[in-house]
Scaffold this motif. Sequence first.
Motif, mmCIF file in Angstrom:
data_model
loop_
_atom_site.group_PDB
_atom_site.id
_atom_site.type_symbol
_atom_site.label_atom_id
_atom_site.label_comp_id
_atom_site.label_asym_id
_atom_site.label_seq_id
_atom_site.Cartn_x
_atom_site.Cartn_y
_atom_site.Cartn_z
ATOM 1 N N LEU A 30 0.826 -1.197 0.000
ATOM 2 C CA LEU A 30 0.000 0.000 0.000
ATOM 3 C C LEU A 30 0.867 1.256 0.000
ATOM 4 C CD1 LEU A 30 -2.711 -1.000 2.639
ATOM 5 C CD2 LEU A 30 -3.073 -0.722 0.179
ATOM 6 N N ASP A 31 0.625 2.133 -0.969
ATOM 7 C CA ASP A 31 1.245 3.457 -0.941
ATOM 8 C C ASP A 31 0.155 4.471 -0.603
ATOM 9 O OD1 ASP A 31 -0.273 3.657 -3.266
ATOM 10 O OD2 ASP A 31 1.451 3.490 -4.602
ATOM 11 N N ASP A 32 0.499 5.741 -0.552
ATOM 12 C CA ASP A 32 -0.462 6.776 -0.165
ATOM 13 C C ASP A 32 -1.651 6.839 -1.121
ATOM 14 O OD1 ASP A 32 1.009 7.428 2.036
ATOM 15 O OD2 ASP A 32 2.013 9.151 1.115
ATOM 16 N N ALA A 33 -1.404 6.615 -2.405
ATOM 17 C CA ALA A 33 -2.484 6.692 -3.383
ATOM 18 C C ALA A 33 -3.500 5.572 -3.175
ATOM 19 C CB ALA A 33 -1.908 6.638 -4.802
ATOM 20 N N ARG A 34 -3.027 4.360 -2.896
ATOM 21 C CA ARG A 34 -3.942 3.233 -2.681
ATOM 22 C C ARG A 34 -4.695 3.389 -1.354
ATOM 23 N NH1 ARG A 34 -2.349 -2.535 -3.401
ATOM 24 N NH2 ARG A 34 -4.367 -2.687 -4.424
ATOM 25 N N ARG A 35 -4.018 3.906 -0.346
ATOM 26 C CA ARG A 35 -4.705 4.153 0.922
ATOM 27 C C ARG A 35 -5.807 5.199 0.736
ATOM 28 N NH1 ARG A 35 0.760 3.940 2.864
ATOM 29 N NH2 ARG A 35 1.138 2.036 4.099
ATOM 30 N N LYS A 36 -5.511 6.240 -0.036
ATOM 31 C CA LYS A 36 -6.521 7.277 -0.271
ATOM 32 C C LYS A 36 -7.702 6.712 -1.052
ATOM 33 C CE LYS A 36 -7.087 12.059 -1.811
ATOM 34 N NZ LYS A 36 -8.408 11.824 -2.420
ATOM 35 N N ALA A 37 -7.437 5.783 -1.970
ATOM 36 C CA ALA A 37 -8.521 5.161 -2.744
ATOM 37 C C ALA A 37 -9.455 4.383 -1.816
ATOM 38 C CB ALA A 37 -7.934 4.241 -3.811
ATOM 39 N N ILE A 38 -8.895 3.688 -0.830
ATOM 40 C CA ILE A 38 -9.720 2.959 0.140
ATOM 41 C C ILE A 38 -10.546 3.936 0.963
ATOM 42 C CG2 ILE A 38 -9.678 1.470 2.174
ATOM 43 C CD1 ILE A 38 -7.107 0.214 1.052
ATOM 44 N N ALA A 39 -9.886 4.998 1.444
ATOM 45 C CA ALA A 39 -10.576 5.988 2.270
ATOM 46 C C ALA A 39 -11.728 6.623 1.506
ATOM 47 C CB ALA A 39 -9.582 7.052 2.735
ATOM 48 N N ASP A 40 -11.500 6.994 0.264
ATOM 49 C CA ASP A 40 -12.552 7.632 -0.540
ATOM 50 C C ASP A 40 -13.681 6.655 -0.852
ATOM 51 O OD1 ASP A 40 -11.061 9.937 -0.501
ATOM 52 O OD2 ASP A 40 -10.212 9.655 -2.517
ATOM 53 N N ALA A 41 -13.340 5.398 -1.081
ATOM 54 C CA ALA A 41 -14.345 4.411 -1.483
ATOM 55 C C ALA A 41 -15.343 4.109 -0.371
ATOM 56 C CB ALA A 41 -13.662 3.128 -1.945
ATOM 57 N N VAL A 42 -14.870 4.111 0.858
ATOM 58 C CA VAL A 42 -15.753 3.711 1.967
ATOM 59 C C VAL A 42 -16.031 4.834 2.952
ATOM 60 C CG1 VAL A 42 -15.057 1.301 1.803
ATOM 61 C CG2 VAL A 42 -13.820 2.829 3.340
ATOM 62 N N GLY A 43 -15.562 6.050 2.639
ATOM 63 C CA GLY A 43 -15.843 7.180 3.516
ATOM 64 C C GLY A 43 -15.123 7.125 4.840
ATOM 65 N N TRP A 68 -27.633 -2.103 0.411
ATOM 66 C CA TRP A 68 -27.279 -1.269 -0.739
ATOM 67 C C TRP A 68 -26.086 -0.370 -0.410
ATOM 68 C CZ3 TRP A 68 -29.274 -2.947 -5.021
ATOM 69 C CH2 TRP A 68 -30.507 -3.607 -4.991
ATOM 70 N N GLU A 69 -26.035 0.121 0.812
ATOM 71 C CA GLU A 69 -24.913 0.956 1.234
ATOM 72 C C GLU A 69 -23.614 0.161 1.200
ATOM 73 O OE1 GLU A 69 -23.419 3.564 5.123
ATOM 74 O OE2 GLU A 69 -25.236 2.326 5.245
ATOM 75 N N ILE A 70 -23.635 -1.041 1.787
ATOM 76 C CA ILE A 70 -22.441 -1.892 1.776
ATOM 77 C C ILE A 70 -22.092 -2.293 0.347
ATOM 78 C CG2 ILE A 70 -21.512 -4.114 2.505
ATOM 79 C CD1 ILE A 70 -21.582 -2.069 4.727
ATOM 80 N N GLY A 71 -23.101 -2.570 -0.468
ATOM 81 C CA GLY A 71 -22.866 -2.934 -1.859
ATOM 82 C C GLY A 71 -22.202 -1.823 -2.645
ATOM 83 N N GLU A 72 -22.590 -0.580 -2.337
ATOM 84 C CA GLU A 72 -21.970 0.563 -3.030
ATOM 85 C C GLU A 72 -20.502 0.709 -2.638
ATOM 86 O OE1 GLU A 72 -22.697 5.382 -3.676
ATOM 87 O OE2 GLU A 72 -24.056 4.198 -2.409
ATOM 88 N N TYR A 73 -20.211 0.560 -1.341
ATOM 89 C CA TYR A 73 -18.816 0.604 -0.906
ATOM 90 C C TYR A 73 -18.011 -0.493 -1.586
ATOM 91 C CZ TYR A 73 -20.320 3.619 2.994
ATOM 92 O OH TYR A 73 -20.818 4.645 3.753
ATOM 93 N N SER A 74 -18.602 -1.677 -1.668
ATOM 94 C CA SER A 74 -17.921 -2.809 -2.279
ATOM 95 C C SER A 74 -17.608 -2.540 -3.751
ATOM 96 C CB SER A 74 -18.777 -4.066 -2.136
ATOM 97 O OG SER A 74 -18.184 -5.167 -2.776
ATOM 98 N N SER A 75 -18.564 -1.978 -4.455
ATOM 99 C CA SER A 75 -18.375 -1.686 -5.891
ATOM 100 C C SER A 75 -17.250 -0.673 -6.108
ATOM 101 C CB SER A 75 -19.673 -1.155 -6.502
ATOM 102 O OG SER A 75 -20.687 -2.138 -6.461
ATOM 103 N N LYS A 76 -17.196 0.334 -5.245
ATOM 104 C CA LYS A 76 -16.141 1.346 -5.385
ATOM 105 C C LYS A 76 -14.762 0.748 -5.122
ATOM 106 C CE LYS A 76 -19.032 5.355 -4.274
ATOM 107 N NZ LYS A 76 -19.297 6.453 -3.304
ATOM 108 N N LEU A 77 -14.677 -0.117 -4.112
ATOM 109 C CA LEU A 77 -13.398 -0.791 -3.856
ATOM 110 C C LEU A 77 -12.994 -1.662 -5.035
ATOM 111 C CD1 LEU A 77 -13.925 -1.843 -0.120
ATOM 112 C CD2 LEU A 77 -12.179 -0.258 -0.957
ATOM 113 N N ASP A 78 -13.980 -2.364 -5.593
ATOM 114 C CA ASP A 78 -13.727 -3.222 -6.746
ATOM 115 C C ASP A 78 -13.226 -2.414 -7.940
ATOM 116 O OD1 ASP A 78 -13.994 -6.003 -7.822
ATOM 117 O OD2 ASP A 78 -15.306 -4.970 -9.242
ATOM 118 N N GLU A 79 -13.768 -1.228 -8.124
ATOM 119 C CA GLU A 79 -13.351 -0.362 -9.232
ATOM 120 C C GLU A 79 -11.889 0.041 -9.112
ATOM 121 O OE1 GLU A 79 -15.993 2.936 -9.223
ATOM 122 O OE2 GLU A 79 -17.744 1.768 -9.885
ATOM 123 N N HIS A 80 -11.401 0.123 -7.879
ATOM 124 C CA HIS A 80 -10.009 0.510 -7.652
ATOM 125 C C HIS A 80 -9.076 -0.706 -7.598
ATOM 126 C CE1 HIS A 80 -11.845 4.371 -6.345
ATOM 127 N NE2 HIS A 80 -10.681 4.867 -6.763
ATOM 128 N N GLY A 81 -9.588 -1.871 -7.910
ATOM 129 C CA GLY A 81 -8.745 -3.059 -7.986
ATOM 130 C C GLY A 81 -8.582 -3.821 -6.692
#
Length: 289
Positions: A30-43, A68-81
Amino acid sequence: MICNWVGKQISADSHNEKGWALVLEPPGPLDDARRKAIADAVGMDLIDVKVRVNGNGYTFLKKSVDPWEIGEYSSKLDEHGFKPLVFDSSRVFDAPDPISVVSATFSASGAHFSSVKNEIVHVGRSNTMLAVLGTIEVVEKNLVTQKDVPVVLYGSIIARTGKKESASRNVKTEGVADIYFLEENKCFRISQRDFNFQTAIDDSGSFNFSKNLYSLLKKLDALCENAMIDDSFDNSTLPYPSAGDEKTNKSVSDSFNYQTMTEVVVKMSAFDHYSRFIHNVRMKNKTQY
């Protein structure tokens, strides 16, 4: 045994807890960019992500009554790999109780495990094996009491030594592994303090538990069409239930003027629940392998 998503033991008629849980599979470096992607994806706060998310372990991220809320978080994480896991908190699994084993032998037909009750359990070929590796904490407490011993001179008691006590506490970490054969719904538990590798592997003269264990797993791997090893326990942050299945052994020994009381507590709870969690993950995604 019936378990929910974290492996908590529950009765057949009490699995009506509502809610959905989001767990992140080990994401790797994990670098700063990947950590930020997780933070943004799940709030989540970025600092929280830095503290809680380990690249080599499973991380519990969110829980909500809204799928649906958990599903949305999951989809965003999936989009970031990333690889998110979504669990229905009310869903249950029939996980096999682990059979504590002390030795193993191999033949052309498969493996034979000897349990602590001297039972032989055979496992044949063409199984899907899942090995969950981890550690347990062993706490040894000693209370040494110097007895009140009389001092005798010419047949008469002239003094007494007096009763004295001293206590010590030693904590150490030992290796443990649960080996599941999923089609046969069996689980064998190997612990560093109990298992004898002598009949199972050629280099059993080694005192290195981890080395011997991997040699054993290599032989089991040769029997199986599919074999998976999970060693993420020490790096994972999951909501383990409070301790409740600790094994305690007490003993007393006497010498001429000393008595030693020893209590050994094996803290298995965290690993036990992690192991069942991994079992549930694999059963949930069984069609993918």
